[in-house]
Structure formats: C-alpha cells, structure tokens
Design a protein around this motif. Structure first.
Motif, PDB file in Angstrom:
ATOM      1  N   ILE A   6      15.627  -8.978  43.576  1.00 52.51           N
ATOM      2  CA  ILE A   6      14.945 -10.077  42.889  1.00 52.51           C
ATOM      3  C   ILE A   6      14.854 -11.266  43.845  1.00 52.51           C
ATOM      4  N   MET A   7      13.656 -11.800  43.972  1.00 51.46           N
ATOM      5  CA  MET A   7      13.451 -12.999  44.781  1.00 51.46           C
ATOM      6  C   MET A   7      12.902 -14.088  43.864  1.00 51.46           C
ATOM      7  N   ILE A   8      13.470 -15.276  43.961  1.00 52.97           N
ATOM      8  CA  ILE A   8      13.000 -16.420  43.182  1.00 52.97           C
ATOM      9  C   ILE A   8      12.086 -17.250  44.074  1.00 52.97           C
ATOM     10  N   THR A   9      10.910 -17.570  43.558  1.00 57.84           N
ATOM     11  CA  THR A   9       9.929 -18.322  44.332  1.00 57.84           C
ATOM     12  C   THR A   9       9.279 -19.390  43.451  1.00 57.84           C
ATOM     13  N   ALA A  18       0.523 -14.111  34.673  1.00 57.17           N
ATOM     14  CA  ALA A  18       1.835 -13.539  34.332  1.00 57.17           C
ATOM     15  C   ALA A  18       2.664 -14.542  33.534  1.00 57.17           C
ATOM     16  N   PHE A  19       2.598 -15.819  33.907  1.00 63.93           N
ATOM     17  CA  PHE A  19       3.317 -16.866  33.185  1.00 63.93           C
ATOM     18  C   PHE A  19       2.882 -16.875  31.717  1.00 63.93           C
ATOM     19  N   ARG A  20       1.575 -16.842  31.494  1.00 64.02           N
ATOM     20  CA  ARG A  20       1.039 -16.845  30.135  1.00 64.02           C
ATOM     21  C   ARG A  20       1.377 -15.547  29.397  1.00 64.02           C
ATOM     22  N   GLU A  21       1.121 -14.413  30.015  1.00 68.57           N
ATOM     23  CA  GLU A  21       1.303 -13.114  29.344  1.00 68.57           C
ATOM     24  C   GLU A  21       2.757 -12.836  28.975  1.00 68.57           C
ATOM     25  N   LEU A  22       3.685 -13.096  29.880  1.00 66.53           N
ATOM     26  CA  LEU A  22       5.103 -12.843  29.574  1.00 66.53           C
ATOM     27  C   LEU A  22       5.568 -13.719  28.414  1.00 66.53           C
ATOM     28  N   ASN A  23       5.150 -14.970  28.408  1.00 66.81           N
ATOM     29  CA  ASN A  23       5.556 -15.875  27.331  1.00 66.81           C
ATOM     30  C   ASN A  23       4.865 -15.540  26.014  1.00 66.81           C
ATOM     31  N   GLU A  24       3.581 -15.258  26.056  1.00 70.31           N
ATOM     32  CA  GLU A  24       2.886 -14.893  24.820  1.00 70.31           C
ATOM     33  C   GLU A  24       3.493 -13.643  24.194  1.00 70.31           C
ATOM     34  N   ALA A  25       3.926 -12.703  25.013  1.00 74.30           N
ATOM     35  CA  ALA A  25       4.489 -11.451  24.484  1.00 74.30           C
ATOM     36  C   ALA A  25       5.739 -11.706  23.646  1.00 74.30           C
ATOM     37  N   TRP A  26       6.701 -12.485  24.171  1.00 71.21           N
ATOM     38  CA  TRP A  26       7.930 -12.697  23.389  1.00 71.21           C
ATOM     39  C   TRP A  26       7.673 -13.607  22.189  1.00 71.21           C
ATOM     40  N   ILE A  27       6.799 -14.595  22.366  1.00 75.44           N
ATOM     41  CA  ILE A  27       6.521 -15.486  21.238  1.00 75.44           C
ATOM     42  C   ILE A  27       5.889 -14.693  20.096  1.00 75.44           C
ATOM     43  N   GLY A  61       9.883  -6.944  44.065  1.00 78.07           N
ATOM     44  CA  GLY A  61       8.796  -6.487  44.912  1.00 78.07           C
ATOM     45  C   GLY A  61       7.658  -7.476  44.755  1.00 78.07           C
ATOM     46  N   LYS A  62       6.472  -6.990  44.407  1.00 72.34           N
ATOM     47  CA  LYS A  62       5.329  -7.882  44.171  1.00 72.34           C
ATOM     48  C   LYS A  62       5.113  -8.143  42.693  1.00 72.34           C
ATOM     49  N   ALA A  63       5.892  -7.492  41.840  1.00 74.21           N
ATOM     50  CA  ALA A  63       5.732  -7.650  40.388  1.00 74.21           C
ATOM     51  C   ALA A  63       6.503  -8.857  39.876  1.00 74.21           C
ATOM     52  N   VAL A  64       5.909  -9.580  38.944  1.00 75.36           N
ATOM     53  CA  VAL A  64       6.582 -10.716  38.319  1.00 75.36           C
ATOM     54  C   VAL A  64       7.568 -10.172  37.288  1.00 75.36           C
ATOM     55  N   ALA A  65       8.853 -10.448  37.525  1.00 80.70           N
ATOM     56  CA  ALA A  65       9.915  -9.966  36.639  1.00 80.70           C
ATOM     57  C   ALA A  65      10.321 -11.026  35.622  1.00 80.70           C
TER      58      ALA A  65
END
Length: 158
Positions: A6-9, A18-27, A61-65
């Motif tokens: 895991i790399m933090i950037t 990805a920011f929108r999709e990951l948050n919309e999914a849990w909400i 990797g290149k995927a947003v975790a």
C-alpha cells in the motif's frame, strides 16, 4: 506512510472518479446520498482542496484501495474534519483504513492542525472501531449537515 503493498499519495485529478465511487458505494449501502455528500463528491477540488483541505489516496499497485479527505473547518482554523473516508471492499480488513487514517492525521499535524473532528453513525461499527484505534474520542456540540450523523468524535493533536 506505507504498509506492504500500500502506498499513500496525494490526491490528483485522475483519482476523482475513485474518490466519488468509493464514497457513494458505502453511503448508498447504509444511508442515502445527501446534499453535503454531493458537494464534496462532485467537486472535491472546490469543496475541499481550494478551501485549505487535502485528500490522500491509498494505492495498491495502480488500483485505488482507499481515499480520505481533511476539510479545513472555517470557523476553527486549526481544526480539520476527517471526511469521506472509504476503503475498497476488496481491501477491507487488511489495514488500509488504519494506514490511511494514520497518514492523514500526520499530514493534518504537519499542516498545523490542533484538532481533528469527524461525524459518523454508530451503525458503521468497523469505522467507529477504527476511529477509536486512531485515538478519537466522542464529543458533542457541533452542528452537522448530515441526517445520518449520530456520533461526533475528535482527536486533539499535540
């Protein structure tokens, strides 16, 4: 700031979807999208970054975790609100949230924050557990724009 794999950037425009999709999914899984969600998720640059906040992204990797934002609280300039934290379902339970949480708190400290505040819902048991592990304690007194908010927590930084 990194765990194995895991790399933090820092946020870049290519992470916007990805920011929108990951948050919309849990909400959507637990609640409904509210107006304050739309503001942050549809325009993270204007709603968060341009107002002195920041967003960190966890990459596997290149995927947003995972993703997490700190919104500068205008009424308390040395306070940030930890917001819009989401971890991809495929990486949940693997320490991504904890690593992201530690990293974003450290960045807030580096930017001069004296306190980090957050709003959540006790239905989100793993999230509340994570916040406690990161050192957050329950507080009261803030006005929330979210109907779903039933717990407020804060972390006082040294």
């Amino acid at each position: 700031m990194n765990t194995p794999e895991i790399m933090i950037t820092a946020y870049r425009p290519e992470y916007r979807a990805a920011f929108r999709e990951l948050n919309e999914a849990w909400i959507r899984q637990y609640f409904r999208i509210e107006e304050s969600d739309r503001k942050a998720l549809n325009d993270p640059e204007g709603y968060i970054l341009d107002k002195g906040g920041f967003i960190l992204v966890a990459l596997q990797g290149k995927a947003v975790a995972g993703v997490c934002a700190m919104i500068r609280m205008q009424e308390e300039p040395l306070t940030f609100e930890l917001a819009k934290m989401a971890v991809a379902p495929s990486t949940q339970g693997k320490g991504v949230g904890y690593t992201l949480g530690q990293s974003i708190i450290e960045e807030a400290r580096r930017r001069g924050a004296k306190k980090v505040y957050l709003e959540s819902n006790t239905k989100l048991v793993p999230a509340i557990s994570l916040y406690r592990k990161l050192g957050f304690r329950e507080t009261r007194g803030y006005t929330s724009p979210y109907e779903r908010c039933n717990i407020q927590m804060e972390l006082v930084l040294d």
